[in-house]
Design a protein around this motif. Structure first.
Motif, PDB file in Angstrom:
ATOM      1  N   GLY A  87       0.814  -1.211   0.000  1.00 16.58           N
ATOM      2  CA  GLY A  87       0.000   0.000   0.000  1.00 16.58           C
ATOM      3  C   GLY A  87       0.847   1.260   0.000  1.00 16.58           C
ATOM      4  N   PHE A  88       1.893   1.274   0.843  1.00 12.10           N
ATOM      5  CA  PHE A  88       2.773   2.441   0.929  1.00 12.10           C
ATOM      6  C   PHE A  88       3.579   2.604  -0.356  1.00 12.10           C
ATOM      7  CE2 PHE A  88       2.567   0.630   5.319  1.00 12.10           C
ATOM      8  CZ  PHE A  88       1.684   1.564   5.827  1.00 12.10           C
ATOM      9  N   ALA A  89       4.031   1.462  -0.920  1.00 15.26           N
ATOM     10  CA  ALA A  89       4.788   1.532  -2.171  1.00 15.26           C
ATOM     11  C   ALA A  89       3.920   2.073  -3.300  1.00 15.26           C
ATOM     12  CB  ALA A  89       5.325   0.148  -2.526  1.00 15.26           C
ATOM     13  N   ALA A  90       2.682   1.597  -3.365  1.00 19.52           N
ATOM     14  CA  ALA A  90       1.782   2.064  -4.414  1.00 19.52           C
ATOM     15  C   ALA A  90       1.529   3.562  -4.301  1.00 19.52           C
ATOM     16  CB  ALA A  90       0.462   1.301  -4.354  1.00 19.52           C
ATOM     17  N   SER A  91       1.350   4.054  -3.090  1.00 18.03           N
ATOM     18  CA  SER A  91       1.118   5.490  -2.893  1.00 18.03           C
ATOM     19  C   SER A  91       2.309   6.305  -3.388  1.00 18.03           C
ATOM     20  CB  SER A  91       0.859   5.789  -1.412  1.00 18.03           C
ATOM     21  OG  SER A  91      -0.366   5.238  -0.990  1.00 18.03           O
ATOM     22  N   MET A  92       3.524   5.848  -3.043  1.00 18.90           N
ATOM     23  CA  MET A  92       4.714   6.576  -3.482  1.00 18.90           C
ATOM     24  C   MET A  92       4.854   6.539  -5.001  1.00 18.90           C
ATOM     25  SD  MET A  92       8.776   5.900  -2.756  1.00 18.90           S
ATOM     26  CE  MET A  92       8.822   4.578  -3.956  1.00 18.90           C
ATOM     27  N   GLU A  93       4.544   5.405  -5.591  1.00 22.09           N
ATOM     28  CA  GLU A  93       4.715   5.267  -7.035  1.00 22.09           C
ATOM     29  C   GLU A  93       3.712   6.117  -7.811  1.00 22.09           C
ATOM     30  OE1 GLU A  93       6.559   0.866  -6.286  1.00 22.09           O
ATOM     31  OE2 GLU A  93       4.407   1.149  -6.620  1.00 22.09           O
ATOM     32  N   GLY A  94       2.543   6.354  -7.246  1.00 25.29           N
ATOM     33  CA  GLY A  94       1.597   7.269  -7.872  1.00 25.29           C
ATOM     34  C   GLY A  94       2.118   8.699  -7.873  1.00 25.29           C
ATOM     35  N   VAL A  95       2.731   9.083  -6.758  1.00 28.68           N
ATOM     36  CA  VAL A  95       3.346  10.412  -6.681  1.00 28.68           C
ATOM     37  C   VAL A  95       4.526  10.494  -7.645  1.00 28.68           C
ATOM     38  CG1 VAL A  95       4.622  12.003  -5.186  1.00 28.68           C
ATOM     39  CG2 VAL A  95       2.613  10.798  -4.297  1.00 28.68           C
ATOM     40  N   LEU A  96       5.306   9.413  -7.689  1.00 32.33           N
ATOM     41  CA  LEU A  96       6.515   9.419  -8.514  1.00 32.33           C
ATOM     42  C   LEU A  96       6.186   9.507 -10.009  1.00 32.33           C
ATOM     43  CD1 LEU A  96       9.578   9.216  -8.538  1.00 32.33           C
ATOM     44  CD2 LEU A  96       9.350   6.716  -8.561  1.00 32.33           C
ATOM     45  N   VAL A  97       5.182   8.739 -10.452  1.00 39.50           N
ATOM     46  CA  VAL A  97       4.888   8.751 -11.885  1.00 39.50           C
ATOM     47  C   VAL A  97       4.362  10.113 -12.327  1.00 39.50           C
ATOM     48  CG1 VAL A  97       2.487   7.903 -11.745  1.00 39.50           C
ATOM     49  CG2 VAL A  97       3.863   7.409 -13.773  1.00 39.50           C
ATOM     50  N   LEU A 100       7.386  12.536 -12.311  1.00 42.71           N
ATOM     51  CA  LEU A 100       8.288  12.352 -13.451  1.00 42.71           C
ATOM     52  C   LEU A 100       7.699  12.943 -14.726  1.00 42.71           C
ATOM     53  CD1 LEU A 100       9.548   8.691 -12.856  1.00 42.71           C
ATOM     54  CD2 LEU A 100      10.819  10.817 -12.499  1.00 42.71           C
ATOM     55  N   ILE A 101       6.374  12.870 -14.855  1.00 43.25           N
ATOM     56  CA  ILE A 101       5.723  13.410 -16.051  1.00 43.25           C
ATOM     57  C   ILE A 101       5.615  14.923 -15.989  1.00 43.25           C
ATOM     58  CG2 ILE A 101       3.541  13.491 -17.323  1.00 43.25           C
ATOM     59  CD1 ILE A 101       3.108  10.553 -16.451  1.00 43.25           C
ATOM     60  N   VAL A 102       5.159  15.449 -14.827  1.00 44.42           N
ATOM     61  CA  VAL A 102       4.865  16.882 -14.702  1.00 44.42           C
ATOM     62  C   VAL A 102       6.131  17.693 -14.456  1.00 44.42           C
ATOM     63  CG1 VAL A 102       3.657  18.629 -13.342  1.00 44.42           C
ATOM     64  CG2 VAL A 102       2.516  16.465 -13.912  1.00 44.42           C
ATOM     65  N   HIS A 103       6.938  17.279 -13.485  1.00 42.24           N
ATOM     66  CA  HIS A 103       8.096  18.090 -13.074  1.00 42.24           C
ATOM     67  C   HIS A 103       9.358  17.781 -13.873  1.00 42.24           C
ATOM     68  CE1 HIS A 103       5.587  19.608 -10.004  1.00 42.24           C
ATOM     69  NE2 HIS A 103       5.691  18.592  -9.151  1.00 42.24           N
ATOM     70  N   THR A 104       9.588  16.481 -14.143  1.00 39.98           N
ATOM     71  CA  THR A 104      10.811  16.102 -14.847  1.00 39.98           C
ATOM     72  C   THR A 104      10.640  16.154 -16.354  1.00 39.98           C
ATOM     73  OG1 THR A 104      11.284  14.613 -12.994  1.00 39.98           O
ATOM     74  CG2 THR A 104      12.622  14.338 -14.970  1.00 39.98           C
ATOM     75  N   GLY A 105       9.410  16.037 -16.821  1.00 46.69           N
ATOM     76  CA  GLY A 105       9.140  16.125 -18.246  1.00 46.69           C
ATOM     77  C   GLY A 105       9.402  14.855 -19.021  1.00 46.69           C
ATOM     78  N   LEU A 106       9.435  13.711 -18.339  1.00 48.94           N
ATOM     79  CA  LEU A 106       9.646  12.453 -19.042  1.00 48.94           C
ATOM     80  C   LEU A 106       8.419  12.092 -19.873  1.00 48.94           C
ATOM     81  CD1 LEU A 106      11.348  10.087 -16.408  1.00 48.94           C
ATOM     82  CD2 LEU A 106      12.417  11.265 -18.327  1.00 48.94           C
ATOM     83  N   PRO A 107       8.611  11.459 -21.025  1.00 53.84           N
ATOM     84  CA  PRO A 107       7.456  10.953 -21.778  1.00 53.84           C
ATOM     85  C   PRO A 107       6.672   9.950 -20.922  1.00 53.84           C
ATOM     86  CG  PRO A 107       9.445  10.903 -23.112  1.00 53.84           C
ATOM     87  CD  PRO A 107       9.886  11.221 -21.722  1.00 53.84           C
ATOM     88  N   ILE A 244      -0.151   3.523 -10.633  1.00 52.97           N
ATOM     89  CA  ILE A 244      -0.085   4.265 -11.896  1.00 52.97           C
ATOM     90  C   ILE A 244      -1.505   4.485 -12.407  1.00 52.97           C
ATOM     91  CG2 ILE A 244       0.567   4.124 -14.332  1.00 52.97           C
ATOM     92  CD1 ILE A 244       3.102   2.603 -13.373  1.00 52.97           C
ATOM     93  N   LEU A 245      -2.306   3.415 -12.369  1.00 53.16           N
ATOM     94  CA  LEU A 245      -3.701   3.521 -12.803  1.00 53.16           C
ATOM     95  C   LEU A 245      -4.512   4.399 -11.851  1.00 53.16           C
ATOM     96  CD1 LEU A 245      -4.347  -0.192 -13.844  1.00 53.16           C
ATOM     97  CD2 LEU A 245      -3.884   1.754 -15.337  1.00 53.16           C
ATOM     98  N   LEU A 246      -4.228   4.311 -10.554  1.00 54.88           N
ATOM     99  CA  LEU A 246      -4.959   5.136  -9.588  1.00 54.88           C
ATOM    100  C   LEU A 246      -4.636   6.616  -9.793  1.00 54.88           C
ATOM    101  CD1 LEU A 246      -6.847   5.334  -7.152  1.00 54.88           C
ATOM    102  CD2 LEU A 246      -4.846   5.019  -5.668  1.00 54.88           C
ATOM    103  N   ALA A 247      -3.364   6.927 -10.013  1.00 58.62           N
ATOM    104  CA  ALA A 247      -2.979   8.317 -10.255  1.00 58.62           C
ATOM    105  C   ALA A 247      -3.646   8.849 -11.521  1.00 58.62           C
ATOM    106  CB  ALA A 247      -1.456   8.428 -10.376  1.00 58.62           C
ATOM    107  N   ALA A 248      -3.738   7.982 -12.550  1.00 59.44           N
ATOM    108  CA  ALA A 248      -4.415   8.392 -13.781  1.00 59.44           C
ATOM    109  C   ALA A 248      -5.906   8.580 -13.545  1.00 59.44           C
ATOM    110  CB  ALA A 248      -4.176   7.352 -14.874  1.00 59.44           C
ATOM    111  N   ARG A 249      -6.499   7.748 -12.694  1.00 53.83           N
ATOM    112  CA  ARG A 249      -7.928   7.887 -12.385  1.00 53.83           C
ATOM    113  C   ARG A 249      -8.193   9.168 -11.601  1.00 53.83           C
ATOM    114  NH1 ARG A 249     -10.794   3.189  -8.983  1.00 53.83           N
ATOM    115  NH2 ARG A 249     -10.908   2.168 -11.022  1.00 53.83           N
ATOM    116  N   LEU A 250      -7.344   9.473 -10.622  1.00 51.14           N
ATOM    117  CA  LEU A 250      -7.541  10.653  -9.780  1.00 51.14           C
ATOM    118  C   LEU A 250      -7.054  11.928 -10.456  1.00 51.14           C
ATOM    119  CD1 LEU A 250      -6.372   9.205  -6.318  1.00 51.14           C
ATOM    120  CD2 LEU A 250      -8.718   9.447  -7.169  1.00 51.14           C
ATOM    121  N   GLY A 251      -6.154  11.784 -11.419  1.00 54.39           N
ATOM    122  CA  GLY A 251      -5.578  12.952 -12.060  1.00 54.39           C
ATOM    123  C   GLY A 251      -4.563  13.660 -11.192  1.00 54.39           C
ATOM    124  N   SER A 252      -3.990  12.938 -10.244  1.00 46.68           N
ATOM    125  CA  SER A 252      -3.023  13.546  -9.328  1.00 46.68           C
ATOM    126  C   SER A 252      -2.213  12.462  -8.639  1.00 46.68           C
ATOM    127  CB  SER A 252      -3.734  14.402  -8.269  1.00 46.68           C
ATOM    128  OG  SER A 252      -4.534  13.583  -7.424  1.00 46.68           O
TER     129      SER A 252
END
Length: 334
Positions: A87-97, A100-107, A244-252
């Motif tokens: 659960g904790f890993a998933a939360s961090m990975e949502g923030v990370l993805v 990486l897209i918004v701040h780092t500009g990765l594809p 990753i899917l949760l972050a895409a669903r929430l938009g954040s």
């Protein structure tokens, strides 16, 4: 006292086998019966809102992410270990993805692959700590989860990443293919792959052998430590895919977005072990376990039950699941 009164009361010879058969049926099919009763009850109480195709798709869509993370956890549990970091890993990975897209500009594809790699790395570290350092998996993964929480806050400062998330990323979770939500399609692919590996391949046989008897598996030439590490890696990868899917669903990306999936995943895995098998963990059972929880939540929401009832329901399900799983194992050993 008469001789009749002194005689001990002995159950009829057929009573014990009948009772054992009844308990065996409950341990193996109780979850299926419970699921059917739940669907029937909700359909009768709410015939307009509950038993519809749209609501069925909604239930599967809402449950899809829990099914993915629980499917990964199932592999770790089959090899005889527990992963409390998911659960904790998933939360961090949502923030990370999102970062990486918004701040780092990765594809988007590169960011997704990088985060899945992070999930695999977390699983690898968990596996190495458990197998090489001989740390109990509960302690190892709980400690890893705590470290992940710290790293999550260090990366995000506790501030959700909301602005600048591209539509293409949101479409990964919110989009549909011929009317079917992407999340359901991805869930079917992930669980289908896990089921095939466990049930139909040599690796799957090794996974089940290690979980059944590690000593015998080692004598058979199976790399027990390697299989256990693989279980943790699969668990870590599925946790990454989930958020990753949760972050895409929430938009954040939010620091605690997926924490609650830990309890849901464990409840589903243990509930699944009491489905169609005598206390054995398996992927299809986990699917049924998540489905039971999701339908329960859906029914409570339709009936307007307060939020606290969901926690009570999920906690009760976890207790019931462990009880049925233990009963199934006891009966299978007799």
């Amino acid at each position: 006292m008469s001789q009749i009164e002194d005689r001990p009361i002995v159950a009829p010879p057929a009573a014990v086998p009948r009772a054992k058969a009844a308990l065996g049926f409950l341990a193996r099919y109780g979850t299926i019966v419970g699921l059917a009763l739940m669907i029937a009850t909700f359909s009768v109480i709410s015939p307009v809102a509950f038993p519809t195709l749209a609501n069925g798709v909604n239930v599967l869509n809402q449950a899809s992410l829990a099914m993915i993370i629980a499917g990964g956890l199932t592999i770790a549990v089959i090899v005889g270990e527990l992963d409390l970091s998911i659960g904790f890993a998933a939360s961090m990975e949502g923030v990370l993805v999102t970062g990486l897209i918004v701040h780092t500009g990765l594809p988007i594809p590169v960011a997704i692959l990088a985060v899945i790699g992070v999930g695999a790395l977390i699983g690898l570290l968990n596996g190495l700590i458990v197998t090489k350092a001989r740390v109990n998996s509960v302690i190892a993964t709980l400690g890893m989860g705590t470290i992940i929480v710290g790293l999550n806050f260090a990366y995000s400062s506790g501030v959700p990443i909301v602005a600048g998330v591209p539509e293409a990323f949101l479409d990964i979770s919110l989009g549909r293919f011929y009317g079917i939500p992407h999340n359901i399609i991805i869930m079917v692919l992930v669980l289908g792959f896990l089921w095939f590996v466990v049930e139909r391949t040599a690796v799957g046989q090794a996974i089940q052998a290690v979980g059944g008897n590690p000593a015998a598996a080692r004598l058979s030439g199976i790399n027990v430590d390697g299989i256990k590490i693989l279980g943790f890696v699969v668990s870590g990868v599925c946790a990454a895919i989930t958020d990753i899917l949760l972050a895409a669903r929430l938009g954040s990306g939010t620091t605690s977005a997926a924490d609650s999936y830990l309890l849901t995943a464990f409840a589903a895995v243990f509930l699944g072990s009491a489905t169609l098998r005598d206390g054995e963990f398996h992927v299809f059972g986990t699917f049924i376990g998540v489905l039971i929880i999701a339908i329960g939540f859906n029914g409570l929401a339709i009936f307007g039950a307060p939020t606290w009832t969901q926690f009570v329901f999920q906690g009760a399900i976890l207790i019931l699941a462990v009880g049925l799983s233990s009963l199934g194992r006891v009966l299978s050993e007799e």
